[in-house]
Design a protein around this motif. Structure first.
Motif, mmCIF file in Angstrom:
data_model
loop_
_atom_site.group_PDB
_atom_site.id
_atom_site.type_symbol
_atom_site.label_atom_id
_atom_site.label_comp_id
_atom_site.label_asym_id
_atom_site.label_seq_id
_atom_site.Cartn_x
_atom_site.Cartn_y
_atom_site.Cartn_z
ATOM 1 N N VAL A 114 66.168 108.272 54.097
ATOM 2 C CA VAL A 114 65.593 109.554 53.695
ATOM 3 C C VAL A 114 64.094 109.542 53.989
ATOM 4 N N HIS A 115 63.648 110.542 54.688
ATOM 5 C CA HIS A 115 62.213 110.718 54.928
ATOM 6 C C HIS A 115 61.728 111.842 54.011
ATOM 7 N N ARG B 245 64.495 114.728 54.195
ATOM 8 C CA ARG B 245 65.275 114.768 55.434
ATOM 9 C C ARG B 245 66.122 113.506 55.497
ATOM 10 N N SER B 246 67.441 113.670 55.515
ATOM 11 C CA SER B 246 68.329 112.500 55.461
ATOM 12 C C SER B 246 69.489 112.659 56.419
ATOM 13 N N ARG B 247 70.180 111.522 56.697
ATOM 14 C CA ARG B 247 71.435 111.518 57.433
ATOM 15 C C ARG B 247 72.536 111.367 56.406
ATOM 16 N N ARG C 120 70.374 116.434 57.332
ATOM 17 C CA ARG C 120 70.331 117.344 56.185
ATOM 18 C C ARG C 120 68.899 117.412 55.673
ATOM 19 N N ILE C 121 68.468 118.605 55.292
ATOM 20 C CA ILE C 121 67.134 118.800 54.722
ATOM 21 C C ILE C 121 67.283 119.503 53.377
#
Length: 790
Positions: free
Chosen positions: A399-400, A448-450, A461-462
């Motif tokens: 996750v960013h 922002r994640s996968r 996904r955001i």
């Protein structure tokens, strides 16, 4: 209200401006006649002799005379005389007290190798009801004792006992029932949180009274050298204080000498400080200015910390007060603190900044001998800025997170307190305040994640959280209490407090009862019962979790009882028991692992808890002993429990420590050296175990999930630590230099805040979960510091 004026004393005698003995505190009528004589003494030492008489000139026998910072104590002889020999050069507090007479405190400057001869006249008085300590769990620190009970910590102990950062909050942790860790200075009294403790300086409440709040409040907002005295009440507090559940830390700033100036310069590994105190208008006016600049980043480098972590701070405190009339004093105070924390790492950056500004005006009036008043008007502002982005491994996803967080909290108000002595056995106190509070929240977060898609694969996904609100409210309160002494051994106080909070739409009525029973001349029994409310502060919205609504006030009912006894061999013992039941707790967000994290709101262990009830219970024992002039020691033990009921289960609170032990000792081999040691122990705090599950995706890859099903279900190892400090005093010209070496965690105990969990999945489908130490607390840390006063 404490008596504040020198006027009646000045009617009898004018203090000579060149006298090195300056008045620190006066109550009801005192007359002091001071003169100086010189006699050659040992180099670097001076002596004090004197005689104590009453108004008729009759010697006062058995009066207690103390030099507080040196732990020197003597009683006057039958002819009223006393003497102290071989006092090292320096500035001290001299106290003279005897039952039936008004006690006095002086700033005693031993400036050269001579003998100061003092002639002191004490005025007989009635024992004021306001001076009787009726609250259990009350600890006087530094110069705060009112003469009716012994101080728990003297100024010398606060300044010479081993501690990191010369911080008043860290010194308070040596009192029973107060929990904190190596990094944070936040005080958690008797199972409560630091948000449940009311912190005040010179009558004004401080919001977020810590530096580096995003580093768990690593240092206090006010330099310990600026503090003249403090009272910590944890066993129930009276009705003039409100909107807090657990306790009150009431600090007062230092007084200036009646004549001349005093300047103190300090330098240590954590900060550099400057303080200047002086007087004007023949001692009717005084000023104090203090400034401090910190460089905690150097300390972190010495402990092996991350070079990319750069915390900095400074604070300024100022006070000017003037006796504008014989019975009226006006004071102007300002306080400003500023701190910045920067983290620059390969996986992200964070920039945070806090600013806290306060200004207040105080008018103290003694309208008649029995009627006094205090009026305080204030305004202030606390701002927070936080910006950064970071890569976080959360629940198996990369996750960013990007955060942009700006908040402003402003406040202004006025308070009025009145004290009326109706008779020698009945007094009333009443008052109230009204204040306007407002907050601005401008918060944005993007994660922002996968994540796992419906088809079993990964997709981007955001998720965003945006809050932009500007709540405004008013808070009003009023109280009334009566204190009575129906018979000499018994003093009781009964009062009620009313609070109205507009932004939560709450109206709360809090009755409280306090009492003190003098069982013998050396034994006092104290007890309290009361209800305490705490509102959801207008600046306390958890907007990082999307919270935009306020909850109703929390309520606690507390009972406390304690007994204090002073034995003939100078041993003092205090035993206290308490029980606090908490109802109507509002839901709150926490991180189950309790680690220091830059982006706490985006971590996988972030959760909402909704306690229905809470309880805190405990038994505390404190013992102090002075063995002549060379040795002194104190010890305390606490048996305690603090829990919340969550979904029908009783869960330990974060700072629940069942057993706590503390031991302090000082040894003075001569007048130049002082050796001090402190050992502390408590059972391990609760933490949460991490449980792993897996999801197998369509492509055969495996995704780990982190779960936290049993909040605070296990405990970290017990904590213990030994500290040591060596202090050396030098006489340099017209000033005194104090140098010290501080050894923190002497035997290098590895204490931790949390565990770190990891999982490995083997080809045969077997999953192995491992655990090691998470965030470790401070290792062995030597430091050095200097303080020069002239």
């Amino acid at each position: 209200m404490n008596d504040l004026f020198r006027s009646r004393m000045e009617e009898s005698i004018a203090l000579p401006t060149e006298s090195p003995l300056s008045l620190r505190r006066f109550g009801l009528p005192l007359a002091f006649l001071l003169s100086l004589a010189t006699a050659q003494q040992v180099e670097g030492q001076g002596s004090v002799t004197g005689v104590v008489r009453d108004e008729a000139g009759v010697p006062v026998a058995g009066a207690q005379v103390q030099v507080l910072e040196r732990r020197l104590r003597t009683l006057t002889e039958a002819d009223g005389t006393f003497a102290f020999q071989a006092i090292p050069l320096g500035t001290y507090t001299l106290r003279v007290a005897q039952i039936g007479y008004q006690f006095g405190e002086f700033e005693l400057a031993v400036a050269d190798s001579s003998t100061q001869e003092l002639f002191i006249t004490l005025s007989s008085i009635r024992l004021r009801l306001a001076d009787i300590v009726v609250t259990p769990g009350r600890f006087g620190v530094m110069e705060s004792s009112d003469g009716t009970s012994r101080q728990a910590l003297t100024r010398e102990e606060m300044e010479t006992m081993p501690q990191l950062g010369e911080d008043v909050f860290r010194g308070m942790r040596r009192l029973p029932g107060v929990a904190s860790d190596d990094i944070s200075t936040r005080l958690n009294p008797r199972g409560g949180t630091d948000q449940e403790l009311l912190v005040m300086i010179d009558g004004l409440e401080l919001y977020e009274p810590y530096h580096l709040k995003d580093f768990d409040g690593a240092l206090g907002l006010i330099d310990v050298n600026s503090i003249g005295g403090a009272e910590l009440a944890t066993g129930g507090f009276s009705v003039e204080h409100g909107d807090k559940l657990t306790g009150v830390l009431d600090m007062t700033s230092r007084l200036a000498p009646v004549s001349g100036t005093r300047t103190t310069v300090g330098l240590s590994f954590t900060n550099a400080s400057l303080m200047n105190r002086g007087s004007f208008d023949a001692g009717n006016g005084q000023w104090l200015f203090a400034a401090r600049r910190g460089y905690l980043d150097i300390v972190l480098g010495l402990t092996g910390g991350d070079d990319d972590l750069s915390p900095q701070y400074y604070d300024i405190f100022g006070k000017v007060q003037h006796l504008v009339h014989r019975n009226h004093r006006v004071s102007v105070n300002v306080l400003h603190g500023d701190d910045d924390l920067s983290i620059d790492e390969s996986d992200g950056i964070l920039e945070t900044g806090w600013k806290s500004s306060y200004g207040w005006l105080t008018w103290d009036a003694s309208l008649t001998e029995r009627f006094s008043a205090r009026t305080i008007a204030w305004l202030g502002r606390v701002t927070r800025e936080r910006f950064g982005d970071h890569d976080i491994f959360s629940s198996g996803d990369s996750v960013h997170t990007t955060v942009d967080d700006d908040r402003v909290f402003s406040f202004a108000g006025v308070r009025q307190d009145l004290s009326i002595d109706v008779t020698n056995r009945v007094m009333f106190k009443l008052g109230g305040e009204i204040k306007r509070v407002a907050s601005t929240y401008d918060y944005f977060r993007a994660d922002r994640s996968r994540a796992v898609a419906t088809g079993g694969g990964f997709t981007g996904r955001i998720e965003t959280v945006m809050v932009d609100v500007d709540p405004v409210g008013h808070e009003a309160s009023g109280y009334v209490a009566t204190r009575v002494r129906p018979v000499d051994p018994l003093t009781a106080e009964v009062g009620v407090r009313f609070d109205r909070i507009s932004h939560t739409d709450d109206s709360d009525l809090a009755p409280r009862v306090l009492m003190a029973l003098q069982l013998t001349p050396h034994t006092t029994l104290r007890g309290s019962w009361g209800r305490y409310f705490q509102s959801h502060g207008i600046h306390e919205l958890e907007v990082a979790d999307g919270q935009v609504e306020y909850f109703s006030t929390d309520m606690a009912e507390q009972v406390a009882v304690g007994v204090e006894h002073e034995f003939p061999n100078d041993v003092t013992v205090r035993i206290e028991a308490y029980r606090r039941n908490i109802a109507d707790q509002h839901p709150r967000y926490i991180n189950a692992m309790w680690e220091l994290r830059a982006f706490y709101e985006a971590e996988a262990d972030r959760m909402l808890i909704d306690p229905t009830r809470g309880r805190a219970r405990g038994l505390e024992v404190m013992i102090g002993h002075e063995l002549g002039r060379r040795w002194a020691w104190s010890a305390h033990y606490a048996l305690a429990s603090a829990e919340d009921e969550i979904e029908g289960e009783w869960v330990p609170r974060r700072h629940d420590q069942r057993h706590t032990i503390g031991f302090d000792a000082t040894y003075r081999p001569n007048n130049r050296w002082l050796l001090a040691g402190a050992w502390s122990f408590h059972t391990g705090w609760p933490t949460t175990e991490t449980v792993f599950t897996t999801d197998t995706l369509l492509d055969g890859s495996v995704k780990f999930n982190r779960l936290y099903p049993d909040l605070h279900g296990i405990r970290i190892p017990s904590y213990h630590r030994l500290d040591f400090r060596i202090t050396r005093n030098f006489q340099l010209g017209h000033g005194a230099l104090q140098a010290y070496i501080d050894l923190f965690n002497v035997y290098g105990r590895t204490n931790i805040r949390s565990y770190n969990y990891w999982a490995t999945l083997y080809e045969d489908g077997t999953m192995v979960v491992g655990r090691n130490n998470g965030q470790e607390l401070l290792p062995f840390l030597p430091s050095i510091g200097f303080r020069y006063e002239f």
